[in-house]
Motif scaffolding. Structure first.
Motif, short mmCIF file in Angstrom:
data_model
loop_
_atom_site.label_atom_id
_atom_site.label_comp_id
_atom_site.label_asym_id
_atom_site.label_seq_id
_atom_site.Cartn_x
_atom_site.Cartn_y
_atom_site.Cartn_z
N THR A 1 41.03 -11.32 33.42
CA THR A 1 42.12 -10.39 33.12
C THR A 1 42.19 -9.28 34.16
O THR A 1 43.26 -8.94 34.67
CB THR A 1 41.93 -9.79 31.72
OG1 THR A 1 41.83 -10.84 30.76
CG2 THR A 1 43.09 -8.89 31.35
N VAL A 2 41.03 -8.73 34.51
CA VAL A 2 40.99 -7.66 35.51
C VAL A 2 41.43 -8.19 36.87
O VAL A 2 42.23 -7.55 37.58
CB VAL A 2 39.57 -7.06 35.62
CG1 VAL A 2 39.51 -6.04 36.74
CG2 VAL A 2 39.14 -6.43 34.33
N ASP B 1 43.20 -0.37 32.46
CA ASP B 1 42.90 -0.74 31.07
C ASP B 1 41.99 -1.97 31.00
O ASP B 1 41.03 -2.01 30.23
CB ASP B 1 44.19 -1.03 30.31
CG ASP B 1 45.02 0.22 30.07
OD1 ASP B 1 44.45 1.35 30.18
OD2 ASP B 1 46.23 0.09 29.80
N ALA B 2 42.29 -2.97 31.82
CA ALA B 2 41.47 -4.19 31.82
C ALA B 2 40.06 -3.90 32.32
O ALA B 2 39.09 -4.47 31.81
CB ALA B 2 42.14 -5.25 32.69
N LYS C 1 38.05 -2.35 29.48
CA LYS C 1 37.64 -3.39 28.52
C LYS C 1 36.53 -4.26 29.11
O LYS C 1 35.58 -4.62 28.41
CB LYS C 1 38.84 -4.24 28.12
CG LYS C 1 39.84 -3.51 27.27
CD LYS C 1 41.04 -4.37 26.97
CE LYS C 1 42.08 -3.58 26.22
NZ LYS C 1 43.33 -4.32 26.04
N PHE C 2 36.67 -4.59 30.38
CA PHE C 2 35.66 -5.41 31.06
C PHE C 2 34.31 -4.68 31.10
O PHE C 2 33.27 -5.29 30.84
CB PHE C 2 36.14 -5.75 32.47
CG PHE C 2 35.17 -6.56 33.28
CD1 PHE C 2 34.61 -7.72 32.78
CD2 PHE C 2 34.81 -6.15 34.55
CE1 PHE C 2 33.72 -8.47 33.54
CE2 PHE C 2 33.92 -6.87 35.31
CZ PHE C 2 33.38 -8.04 34.80
N SER C 3 34.34 -3.41 31.37
CA SER C 3 33.09 -2.62 31.38
C SER C 3 32.43 -2.64 30.01
O SER C 3 31.21 -2.76 29.90
CB SER C 3 33.38 -1.17 31.80
OG SER C 3 33.86 -1.12 33.10
N ARG C 4 33.24 -2.53 28.96
CA ARG C 4 32.68 -2.58 27.60
C ARG C 4 32.09 -3.95 27.29
O ARG C 4 31.03 -4.06 26.66
CB ARG C 4 33.74 -2.22 26.57
CG ARG C 4 33.74 -0.74 26.26
CD ARG C 4 34.65 -0.38 25.11
NE ARG C 4 35.82 0.25 25.70
CZ ARG C 4 37.06 -0.21 25.65
NH1 ARG C 4 37.33 -1.32 24.99
NH2 ARG C 4 38.04 0.41 26.23
N VAL C 5 32.77 -5.01 27.72
CA VAL C 5 32.26 -6.37 27.48
C VAL C 5 30.93 -6.57 28.19
O VAL C 5 29.98 -7.13 27.61
CB VAL C 5 33.30 -7.42 27.92
CG1 VAL C 5 32.70 -8.81 27.95
CG2 VAL C 5 34.51 -7.39 27.00
N GLU D 1 47.89 -8.53 41.22
CA GLU D 1 49.28 -8.07 41.14
C GLU D 1 49.41 -6.60 41.53
O GLU D 1 50.53 -6.07 41.54
CB GLU D 1 49.82 -8.28 39.72
CG GLU D 1 49.90 -9.74 39.34
CD GLU D 1 50.25 -9.96 37.88
OE1 GLU D 1 50.59 -8.97 37.19
OE2 GLU D 1 50.19 -11.11 37.44
N ALA D 2 48.29 -5.92 41.78
CA ALA D 2 48.25 -4.50 42.16
C ALA D 2 48.91 -3.62 41.11
O ALA D 2 49.57 -2.63 41.43
CB ALA D 2 48.86 -4.29 43.54
N ASP D 3 48.73 -3.98 39.85
CA ASP D 3 49.25 -3.18 38.73
C ASP D 3 48.16 -2.18 38.33
O ASP D 3 47.21 -2.52 37.63
CB ASP D 3 49.60 -4.11 37.57
CG ASP D 3 50.23 -3.39 36.40
OD1 ASP D 3 50.25 -2.13 36.39
OD2 ASP D 3 50.71 -4.08 35.47
N ARG D 4 48.30 -0.95 38.76
CA ARG D 4 47.26 0.06 38.58
C ARG D 4 46.97 0.34 37.10
O ARG D 4 45.82 0.40 36.68
CB ARG D 4 47.64 1.36 39.28
CG ARG D 4 46.54 2.39 39.27
CD ARG D 4 46.94 3.66 39.97
NE ARG D 4 47.19 3.51 41.39
CZ ARG D 4 46.27 3.73 42.33
NH1 ARG D 4 45.07 4.10 42.00
NH2 ARG D 4 46.58 3.58 43.60
#
Length: 167
Positions: free
Chosen positions: A134-135, A149-150, A153-157, A141-144
């Motif tokens: 997801t990240v 946000d992703a 979430k990735f850091s939490r996972v 896509e360079a969507d800041r």
């Protein structure tokens, strides 16, 4: 000094227990019937302990080996997850540099390739792999906003993976 392996540890514990049993039974034999009883009781107790532990040694070593393999696999997966987090963070820094001339295209491509290579490892837990995907998609896509946000979430996972109790 030789390393303390599970085999050596089990041997030392066995010898310690056998000696303790021999001394205890020897003292009880001496109190009960003299030196002959002490020697017989110590020999039977010490020998019985060594024989009994030898019979259970294979099961004990199988248990040690299974625990060691499980710990190695868990440690490898945790290390991969942490390495992936660092790789994705470096790729994020390359996608959104602090200055306009801060990152070259080759460096950005290199960081992207590294992040994708680590994310494709089979030993990574599925939750970590999906969150990383997801990240990486947001970064491609360079969507800041979506990438931020992703990444949270990735850091939490990854944190949950590293702090989860072993099974």
């Amino acid at each position: 000094m030789t390393p303390l392996t599970p085999v050596r540890t089990l041997t030392r514990i066995t010898l310690g227990v056998a000696c303790a049993m021999a001394v205890l039974c020897g003292l009880l034999g001496a109190l009960a019937g003299g030196w002959v009883s002490a020697v017989v009781a110590a020999s039977i107790a010490g020998g019985g302990t060594v024989v009994g532990s030898s019979l259970t040694r294979r099961r004990s070593m199988a248990s040690f080996s299974a625990a060691q393999r499980s710990a190695e696999a868990r440690g490898f997966a945790d290390g991969l997850a942490h390495g992936l987090l660092i790789g994705v963070a470096q790729y994020e820094a390359a996608v959104f540099p602090l200055s306009a001339c801060g990152v070259t295209t080759a460096e950005r491509d290199s960081r992207r390739a590294f992040a994708y290579r680590v994310a494709s490892e089979e030993k990574l837990p599925e939750a970590v792999r999906q969150s990383a995907a997801t990240v990486l998609a947001a970064l491609d896509e360079a969507d800041r906003h979506r990438a931020k946000d992703a990444m949270e979430k990735f850091s939490r996972v990854v944190h949950d993976q590293l702090t989860a109790p072993s099974q």
